[in-house]
Scaffold this motif. Sequence first.
Motif, mmCIF file in Angstrom:
data_model
loop_
_atom_site.group_PDB
_atom_site.id
_atom_site.type_symbol
_atom_site.label_atom_id
_atom_site.label_comp_id
_atom_site.label_asym_id
_atom_site.label_seq_id
_atom_site.Cartn_x
_atom_site.Cartn_y
_atom_site.Cartn_z
ATOM 1 N N VAL A 34 0.936 -0.993 0.284
ATOM 2 C CA VAL A 34 0.019 0.108 0.324
ATOM 3 C C VAL A 34 0.835 1.250 -0.291
ATOM 4 O O VAL A 34 0.780 2.813 -0.266
ATOM 5 C CB VAL A 34 -0.802 0.196 1.159
ATOM 6 C CG1 VAL A 34 -1.993 -1.115 1.007
ATOM 7 C CG2 VAL A 34 0.258 -0.414 2.899
ATOM 8 N N ASN A 35 1.964 0.939 0.360
ATOM 9 C CA ASN A 35 2.978 2.224 0.398
ATOM 10 C C ASN A 35 4.113 1.789 -0.429
ATOM 11 O O ASN A 35 4.768 0.945 0.101
ATOM 12 C CB ASN A 35 3.195 3.219 1.940
ATOM 13 C CG ASN A 35 3.775 4.034 1.791
ATOM 14 O OD1 ASN A 35 4.842 4.107 1.589
ATOM 15 N ND2 ASN A 35 3.014 5.241 1.174
ATOM 16 N N THR A 135 4.374 4.567 10.903
ATOM 17 C CA THR A 135 3.616 4.803 10.306
ATOM 18 C C THR A 135 3.407 6.451 10.631
ATOM 19 O O THR A 135 3.168 7.132 9.536
ATOM 20 C CB THR A 135 2.221 4.330 10.857
ATOM 21 O OG1 THR A 135 2.440 2.849 10.283
ATOM 22 C CG2 THR A 135 1.122 4.725 10.223
ATOM 23 N N ALA A 148 -4.601 6.856 5.691
ATOM 24 C CA ALA A 148 -4.301 5.519 4.935
ATOM 25 C C ALA A 148 -3.683 4.860 6.253
ATOM 26 O O ALA A 148 -3.016 3.941 5.820
ATOM 27 C CB ALA A 148 -2.965 5.659 3.427
ATOM 28 N N SER A 151 -4.036 1.472 7.054
ATOM 29 C CA SER A 151 -3.721 0.550 6.225
ATOM 30 C C SER A 151 -2.080 0.136 6.201
ATOM 31 O O SER A 151 -1.403 -0.747 6.332
ATOM 32 C CB SER A 151 -4.422 0.880 4.907
ATOM 33 O OG SER A 151 -5.406 0.908 4.354
ATOM 34 N N LEU A 154 -1.649 -2.149 9.712
ATOM 35 C CA LEU A 154 -1.581 -2.749 9.558
ATOM 36 C C LEU A 154 -0.390 -4.063 8.634
ATOM 37 O O LEU A 154 -0.106 -5.237 8.864
ATOM 38 C CB LEU A 154 -3.780 -3.134 8.957
ATOM 39 C CG LEU A 154 -3.202 -4.548 8.956
ATOM 40 C CD1 LEU A 154 -3.286 -5.377 10.066
ATOM 41 C CD2 LEU A 154 -5.052 -4.650 8.095
ATOM 42 N N VAL A 155 -0.696 -3.263 7.641
ATOM 43 C CA VAL A 155 0.380 -3.767 6.871
ATOM 44 C C VAL A 155 1.739 -3.590 7.159
ATOM 45 O O VAL A 155 2.622 -5.281 7.147
ATOM 46 C CB VAL A 155 0.899 -3.092 4.945
ATOM 47 C CG1 VAL A 155 1.814 -4.139 3.898
ATOM 48 C CG2 VAL A 155 -1.189 -3.402 4.201
ATOM 49 N N ASP A 263 -11.155 -6.267 -0.337
ATOM 50 C CA ASP A 263 -10.655 -5.799 0.159
ATOM 51 C C ASP A 263 -9.695 -5.762 0.935
ATOM 52 O O ASP A 263 -9.326 -6.691 1.412
ATOM 53 C CB ASP A 263 -11.924 -5.562 1.424
ATOM 54 C CG ASP A 263 -11.645 -4.256 2.368
ATOM 55 O OD1 ASP A 263 -10.052 -3.525 2.485
ATOM 56 O OD2 ASP A 263 -12.191 -4.360 3.700
ATOM 57 N N VAL A 264 -8.653 -4.566 1.191
ATOM 58 C CA VAL A 264 -7.535 -5.481 1.157
ATOM 59 C C VAL A 264 -6.992 -6.254 2.315
ATOM 60 O O VAL A 264 -5.635 -6.664 3.060
ATOM 61 C CB VAL A 264 -5.977 -4.561 0.799
ATOM 62 C CG1 VAL A 264 -6.408 -3.162 1.638
ATOM 63 C CG2 VAL A 264 -4.750 -4.861 0.380
ATOM 64 N N HIS A 265 -7.831 -5.210 3.566
ATOM 65 C CA HIS A 265 -7.426 -5.517 4.548
ATOM 66 C C HIS A 265 -8.302 -6.542 5.420
ATOM 67 O O HIS A 265 -7.517 -7.044 6.200
ATOM 68 C CB HIS A 265 -8.486 -4.527 5.547
ATOM 69 C CG HIS A 265 -7.345 -2.851 5.059
ATOM 70 N ND1 HIS A 265 -8.485 -2.040 4.757
ATOM 71 C CD2 HIS A 265 -6.309 -1.949 6.124
ATOM 72 C CE1 HIS A 265 -7.730 -0.923 5.106
ATOM 73 N NE2 HIS A 265 -6.612 -0.728 5.664
ATOM 74 N N GLU A 266 -9.126 -6.845 4.776
ATOM 75 C CA GLU A 266 -9.277 -8.670 4.725
ATOM 76 C C GLU A 266 -8.469 -9.759 4.765
ATOM 77 O O GLU A 266 -8.770 -10.351 5.220
ATOM 78 C CB GLU A 266 -10.610 -8.363 4.092
ATOM 79 C CG GLU A 266 -11.755 -9.744 4.482
ATOM 80 C CD GLU A 266 -12.792 -10.139 3.641
ATOM 81 O OE1 GLU A 266 -13.559 -11.232 3.673
ATOM 82 O OE2 GLU A 266 -13.545 -9.074 3.194
ATOM 83 N N LEU A 268 -5.191 -9.154 3.958
ATOM 84 C CA LEU A 268 -3.962 -8.992 4.816
ATOM 85 C C LEU A 268 -4.804 -9.554 5.921
ATOM 86 O O LEU A 268 -3.848 -10.931 7.062
ATOM 87 C CB LEU A 268 -3.685 -8.128 5.531
ATOM 88 C CG LEU A 268 -3.168 -7.222 4.118
ATOM 89 C CD1 LEU A 268 -2.856 -5.641 4.266
ATOM 90 C CD2 LEU A 268 -2.188 -8.141 4.055
#
Length: 686
Positions: A34-35, A135, A148, A151, A154-155, A263-266, A268
């Motif tokens: 995501v970054n 972060t 962001a 996200s 979390l990542v 969903d990217v969070h889901e 992960l």
Amino acid sequence: MTVRVLWKNPVVVFVGVVLAYAVTGRLGLQLSFVNSNVTLVWPPTGIATAALLLFGIRYWPAVFAGALIVNLWNGNQAAVAASIAVGKTAAIVVAWYFLGHRFRIHHDLSRVRDVMAILFWGGSIAPIISACWGTATLVFSGIAPAEAALSIALVWWVGDGMGILLLLPLLLVYSQRPSQRLDWRRLTEWVLSLAILAAVGDVVFIGPFGQLSGYPLIYLLFPFMIWLSVRFGSRGASVALFLTAVFSVWSTLRGFGPFQREDVHESLIFLHTYLFFTALSTLLLGAVIEEKRRIMHQLMQERMRSEEASRLKSEFLANMSHEIRTPMSAILGYADLLESDSLEPSTKRSYVRTIRRNGEHLLQILDDILDISRIESGRLTVEPVDIYLSEMMNEMAELFSMRAEQKGLAFHVAVDPGAPVVIKSDPLRLRQILVNLIGNAIKFTEHGYVSVAMSSTEMHDCCELRFTIRDTGPGISGPERERLFQPFVQGNSTVSRSFGGTGLGLAISSRLAAALGGHIELESEPGRGSTFTVQLRIPAAHCIHEITEATDVRSSTENGRESLRVLLAEDSPDLQILIRHMLESTGCTVELASNGQEAVIAAQAAPFDIIFMDVQMPVMDGLRATQELRRLGYAGPVVALTAHAMTEERNRCLAAGMNEHISKPVRRQALIDVIARFTVSASDSR
């Protein structure tokens, strides 16, 4: 220079940690999610944590340097790169603190608690620090928008946690030597198991089923992961986990696989949950297998030690039976011969000397058993008094010269003129050490010589005294030297048959030397002989190099300037006759008592210079009799006679009011010594 030597070089380790962190970090950023600063798996976290656990916390600057380099390499400004490096280093140091300092995990992951600590502190708690710090750095520096932040955090957390879960167990386990060597069968099984696991992983995550995200096909991997864990322990579990993670992370990053969601969070959350519980199950199973193997190995070692101890015990008991029965046979046999009326006086004297010699040998065996019992139970005591070293060395010369001459050996005793004349130590224990070592040297030497030398070295606070016993005997090999000072052990199985002995002498001597503040060194070469060196460190205050006068109280007592009145309390008629004869031969007048009550009455009726009191007697024992005498005001010396030679018995006698303790069998010289100690000064004053 070998690899092992290189890894002991701090510079090599430091540079290696920096390069490993920077290179694997750069590769990990290729999987940014995501970054550009955040990746789903951050390998340097596991590598750096393993480095601190294996090489020490002092290498944390290498971790910081590696993190700084990889962030600068990624295009971040120096301040941002330094801030992220601080967060990464802090998280890794926290992981080291809990894993290495608090829980002290075993690097082979052979305990369940080790795996649980890695999963909780390494894979979950420590990454929170770097995720939050990193972060915040990205948001406050304007590199990432605030919306962001969740996200990214979390990542970041998942990436650092995965780096530890996937690589730390692998690196720790494979840094240790395997507990079992891989033969060709196990090697074949290992290769086939990994190949099948890789093939199934490819089918499930990447191949034809990779797009079927709604089906629980990942469970197809579990039988093979369990197989690797069961068959190969923590090594198999860590490799199985690593391969599974490679497939699952790769498929998730490429947008397919069973964990892919809109969903990217889901995605992960599913991925991290799967990997966490996969690590939990496989690593725990591997740890259980390793624990089982360790316990089985310990049980096998205990069994081997128990069998060895049982074997040594059986050999010792058989040898001890032989050692006791041999002198007993001589004593009883020659006693029978003495009953003959037709023996010449010279023959009778020869028989008596034989009985005495075998009796002394039997007594030495019993003393050895008592000594090793005291030593093993920690009840050995030493009583330091003045020792005239020249007299002791003359005694050794007189004691062993005849024995050496009978074997045709040259025997030399040398004393360094600069050695102390008098030292304060325990003469009984020092004499026991020398008798054991010199006696062994003569016993095991068939040709050549045995020499005894005493020397010393003056130090600023002490005197190092050395007694060196050299022989030209058969020598002792390396494996035998390692076990020679253990109780019940002799050089080899033929020694006891060839030379006899209990196998206790050297063990006792070693312990006695330690109790006197020294040790025994051994140098030996098979076929060339042996050299035993007793080294004692005597405080300078306890070493006297010149004396002006010495008094032999024993000779004055034995010559007897006046007859001493002695009360002997002893219930055994045979011992009454024997001890009475010993005392009367020194010029003493002896009165007998058969129990403690008679002794109390006799001591009140007439004065005595000294009382010899048996401890175990009918009517009233010696302890009660002494207590009663002290209660009635009797102040004369009372000496215990007892068959109990342990220190506890002596202390019990002294506590009852006795002045000294003589153990049975009673020797004439022991009676003379104690009479001299308690009566000479009194007679001089009169």
